[in-house]
Design a protein around this motif. Structure first.
Motif, PDB file in Angstrom:
ATOM      1  N   ALA A  80       0.934  -1.226   0.168  1.00  0.00           N
ATOM      2  CA  ALA A  80      -0.094   0.083   0.006  1.00  0.00           C
ATOM      3  C   ALA A  80       0.914   1.267  -0.042  1.00  0.00           C
ATOM      4  O   ALA A  80       2.118   1.160   0.304  1.00  0.00           O
ATOM      5  CB  ALA A  80      -0.969  -0.069   1.147  1.00  0.00           C
ATOM      6  N   GLU A  81       0.310   2.447  -0.285  1.00  0.00           N
ATOM      7  CA  GLU A  81       0.852   3.531  -0.167  1.00  0.00           C
ATOM      8  C   GLU A  81       0.242   4.637   0.642  1.00  0.00           C
ATOM      9  O   GLU A  81      -1.130   4.754   0.803  1.00  0.00           O
ATOM     10  CB  GLU A  81       0.951   4.121  -1.787  1.00  0.00           C
ATOM     11  N   LEU A  82       1.061   5.043   1.809  1.00  0.00           N
ATOM     12  CA  LEU A  82       0.653   5.908   2.669  1.00  0.00           C
ATOM     13  C   LEU A  82       1.039   7.484   2.464  1.00  0.00           C
ATOM     14  O   LEU A  82       2.236   7.673   2.678  1.00  0.00           O
ATOM     15  CB  LEU A  82       0.821   5.362   4.156  1.00  0.00           C
ATOM     16  N   ASP A  83      -0.145   8.230   2.446  1.00  0.00           N
ATOM     17  CA  ASP A  83       0.291   9.660   2.426  1.00  0.00           C
ATOM     18  C   ASP A  83       1.295   9.999   3.627  1.00  0.00           C
ATOM     19  O   ASP A  83       1.111   9.563   4.720  1.00  0.00           O
ATOM     20  CB  ASP A  83      -0.957  10.535   2.622  1.00  0.00           C
ATOM     21  N   GLY A  84       2.231  10.547   3.280  1.00  0.00           N
ATOM     22  CA  GLY A  84       3.353  11.340   4.207  1.00  0.00           C
ATOM     23  C   GLY A  84       4.290   9.877   4.635  1.00  0.00           C
ATOM     24  O   GLY A  84       5.437  10.309   5.268  1.00  0.00           O
ATOM     25  N   ALA A  85       4.219   8.588   4.331  1.00  0.00           N
ATOM     26  CA  ALA A  85       5.180   7.585   4.671  1.00  0.00           C
ATOM     27  C   ALA A  85       5.647   6.850   3.373  1.00  0.00           C
ATOM     28  O   ALA A  85       6.750   6.162   3.479  1.00  0.00           O
ATOM     29  CB  ALA A  85       4.204   6.732   5.598  1.00  0.00           C
ATOM     30  N   GLY A  86       4.917   7.057   2.378  1.00  0.00           N
ATOM     31  CA  GLY A  86       5.396   6.305   1.045  1.00  0.00           C
ATOM     32  C   GLY A  86       4.805   4.801   0.866  1.00  0.00           C
ATOM     33  O   GLY A  86       3.890   4.342   1.516  1.00  0.00           O
ATOM     34  N   ALA A  87       5.732   4.065   0.253  1.00  0.00           N
ATOM     35  CA  ALA A  87       5.250   2.614  -0.109  1.00  0.00           C
ATOM     36  C   ALA A  87       5.415   1.857   1.264  1.00  0.00           C
ATOM     37  O   ALA A  87       6.417   1.861   1.871  1.00  0.00           O
ATOM     38  CB  ALA A  87       6.168   2.081  -1.169  1.00  0.00           C
ATOM     39  N   LEU A  88       4.581   0.875   1.506  1.00  0.00           N
ATOM     40  CA  LEU A  88       4.513  -0.029   2.444  1.00  0.00           C
ATOM     41  C   LEU A  88       4.421  -1.335   1.916  1.00  0.00           C
ATOM     42  O   LEU A  88       3.488  -1.690   0.857  1.00  0.00           O
ATOM     43  CB  LEU A  88       3.495   0.066   3.483  1.00  0.00           C
ATOM     44  N   GLU A  89       5.338  -2.614   2.212  1.00  0.00           N
ATOM     45  CA  GLU A  89       5.072  -3.457   1.589  1.00  0.00           C
ATOM     46  C   GLU A  89       4.704  -4.600   2.804  1.00  0.00           C
ATOM     47  O   GLU A  89       4.706  -4.389   3.937  1.00  0.00           O
ATOM     48  CB  GLU A  89       6.619  -4.153   1.386  1.00  0.00           C
ATOM     49  N   GLN A  90       4.432  -5.932   2.538  1.00  0.00           N
ATOM     50  CA  GLN A  90       4.074  -6.730   3.461  1.00  0.00           C
ATOM     51  C   GLN A  90       4.850  -6.852   4.456  1.00  0.00           C
ATOM     52  O   GLN A  90       6.178  -7.031   4.581  1.00  0.00           O
ATOM     53  CB  GLN A  90       4.005  -8.116   2.753  1.00  0.00           C
ATOM     54  N   GLY A  91       4.386  -6.674   5.927  1.00  0.00           N
ATOM     55  CA  GLY A  91       5.214  -6.925   7.125  1.00  0.00           C
ATOM     56  C   GLY A  91       5.525  -5.575   7.512  1.00  0.00           C
ATOM     57  O   GLY A  91       5.802  -5.605   8.804  1.00  0.00           O
ATOM     58  N   ASP A  92       5.464  -4.649   6.700  1.00  0.00           N
ATOM     59  CA  ASP A  92       5.786  -3.146   7.306  1.00  0.00           C
ATOM     60  C   ASP A  92       4.664  -2.563   8.336  1.00  0.00           C
ATOM     61  O   ASP A  92       3.478  -3.032   8.409  1.00  0.00           O
ATOM     62  CB  ASP A  92       5.959  -2.207   6.230  1.00  0.00           C
ATOM     63  N   GLY A 100      -3.727  12.991  11.805  1.00  0.00           N
ATOM     64  CA  GLY A 100      -4.988  13.409  11.220  1.00  0.00           C
ATOM     65  C   GLY A 100      -5.550  12.125  10.461  1.00  0.00           C
ATOM     66  O   GLY A 100      -5.854  10.953  11.056  1.00  0.00           O
ATOM     67  N   SER A 101      -6.138  12.193   9.201  1.00  0.00           N
ATOM     68  CA  SER A 101      -6.502  11.134   8.490  1.00  0.00           C
ATOM     69  C   SER A 101      -5.995  10.934   7.154  1.00  0.00           C
ATOM     70  O   SER A 101      -6.381  11.021   6.220  1.00  0.00           O
ATOM     71  CB  SER A 101      -8.115  11.289   8.531  1.00  0.00           C
ATOM     72  N   PRO A 102      -4.403  10.446   7.240  1.00  0.00           N
ATOM     73  CA  PRO A 102      -3.914   9.883   5.800  1.00  0.00           C
ATOM     74  C   PRO A 102      -4.774   9.135   5.214  1.00  0.00           C
ATOM     75  O   PRO A 102      -5.263   8.186   5.484  1.00  0.00           O
ATOM     76  CB  PRO A 102      -2.622   9.642   6.370  1.00  0.00           C
ATOM     77  N   ARG A 103      -4.375   9.119   3.544  1.00  0.00           N
ATOM     78  CA  ARG A 103      -4.953   8.361   2.750  1.00  0.00           C
ATOM     79  C   ARG A 103      -4.181   7.227   2.640  1.00  0.00           C
ATOM     80  O   ARG A 103      -2.752   7.290   2.704  1.00  0.00           O
ATOM     81  CB  ARG A 103      -4.858   9.136   1.610  1.00  0.00           C
ATOM     82  N   LEU A 104      -4.717   5.799   2.522  1.00  0.00           N
ATOM     83  CA  LEU A 104      -3.996   4.783   2.345  1.00  0.00           C
ATOM     84  C   LEU A 104      -4.531   4.197   1.112  1.00  0.00           C
ATOM     85  O   LEU A 104      -5.752   3.845   1.042  1.00  0.00           O
ATOM     86  CB  LEU A 104      -4.196   3.582   3.633  1.00  0.00           C
ATOM     87  N   VAL A 105      -3.681   3.805   0.130  1.00  0.00           N
ATOM     88  CA  VAL A 105      -4.325   3.109  -1.399  1.00  0.00           C
ATOM     89  C   VAL A 105      -3.528   1.846  -1.413  1.00  0.00           C
ATOM     90  O   VAL A 105      -2.018   1.579  -1.379  1.00  0.00           O
ATOM     91  CB  VAL A 105      -3.868   4.146  -2.443  1.00  0.00           C
ATOM     92  N   ALA A 106      -4.228   0.669  -1.669  1.00  0.00           N
ATOM     93  CA  ALA A 106      -3.629  -0.482  -1.830  1.00  0.00           C
ATOM     94  C   ALA A 106      -2.823  -0.637  -2.940  1.00  0.00           C
ATOM     95  O   ALA A 106      -3.139  -0.060  -3.945  1.00  0.00           O
ATOM     96  CB  ALA A 106      -4.766  -1.571  -1.772  1.00  0.00           C
ATOM     97  N   GLY A 107      -1.941  -1.423  -3.110  1.00  0.00           N
ATOM     98  CA  GLY A 107      -0.932  -1.667  -4.221  1.00  0.00           C
ATOM     99  C   GLY A 107      -1.590  -2.528  -5.272  1.00  0.00           C
ATOM    100  O   GLY A 107      -2.808  -2.808  -5.113  1.00  0.00           O
ATOM    101  N   PRO A 108      -1.169  -2.804  -6.335  1.00  0.00           N
ATOM    102  CA  PRO A 108      -1.446  -3.706  -7.648  1.00  0.00           C
ATOM    103  C   PRO A 108      -1.848  -4.940  -7.274  1.00  0.00           C
ATOM    104  O   PRO A 108      -2.930  -5.458  -7.805  1.00  0.00           O
ATOM    105  CB  PRO A 108      -0.372  -3.735  -8.447  1.00  0.00           C
ATOM    106  N   GLU A 109      -1.463  -5.579  -6.114  1.00  0.00           N
ATOM    107  CA  GLU A 109      -2.267  -6.868  -5.673  1.00  0.00           C
ATOM    108  C   GLU A 109      -3.351  -6.744  -4.605  1.00  0.00           C
ATOM    109  O   GLU A 109      -3.663  -7.779  -3.919  1.00  0.00           O
ATOM    110  CB  GLU A 109      -0.726  -7.718  -5.279  1.00  0.00           C
TER     111      GLU A 109
END
Length: 119
Positions: A80-92, A100-109
């Motif tokens: 996933a990608e988290l506003d203010g933190a960048g890319a997050l992978e499995q286990g992160d 506040g309420s940052p946006r979290l967007v799921a990755g391609p899988e």
């Protein structure tokens, strides 16, 4: 994943509860799985200031991390990608304080995430 929460009150007997929330998770978004009084969570815990959110996010699905004084986000599967933190992978994991309420967007899988929101 096993998680322990310190209760609001001392001297309470240990407790255990389970509930199937598969249907709610399959609908998308975040689901309040466990929480204190008034949280609307599927399972009640004796900690009024804590809510455990879970999400089975489809590829590209966007959610907002619940606004809390403290939040702990864990990516159990996918990415996933988290506003203010960048890319997050499995286990992160990411700890947020007054974010506040940052946006979290799921990755391609897609992504399976757990989020503790606490005071």
């Amino acid at each position: 994943v096993q998680m322990w929460v310190v209760p609001d009150n001392q001297g309470l007997p240990p407790g255990y509860e389970q509930k199937d929330v598969t249907e709610a998770l399959e609908a998308g978004g975040l689901v309040a799985v466990a929480g204190g009084e008034g949280s609307g969570a599927a399972i009640h815990i004796n900690q009024r200031d804590a809510v455990l959110w879970a999400g089975w996010l489809k590829p590209g699905e966007e959610v907002v991390v619940p606004d809390a004084a403290h939040a702990h986000l864990f990516v159990a599967l996918g990415s996933a990608e988290l506003d203010g933190a960048g890319a997050l992978e499995q286990g992160d994991a990411v700890r947020l304080t007054e974010a506040g309420s940052p946006r979290l967007v799921a990755g391609p899988e897609g992504a399976e995430v757990l989020i503790w929101a606490t005071a």
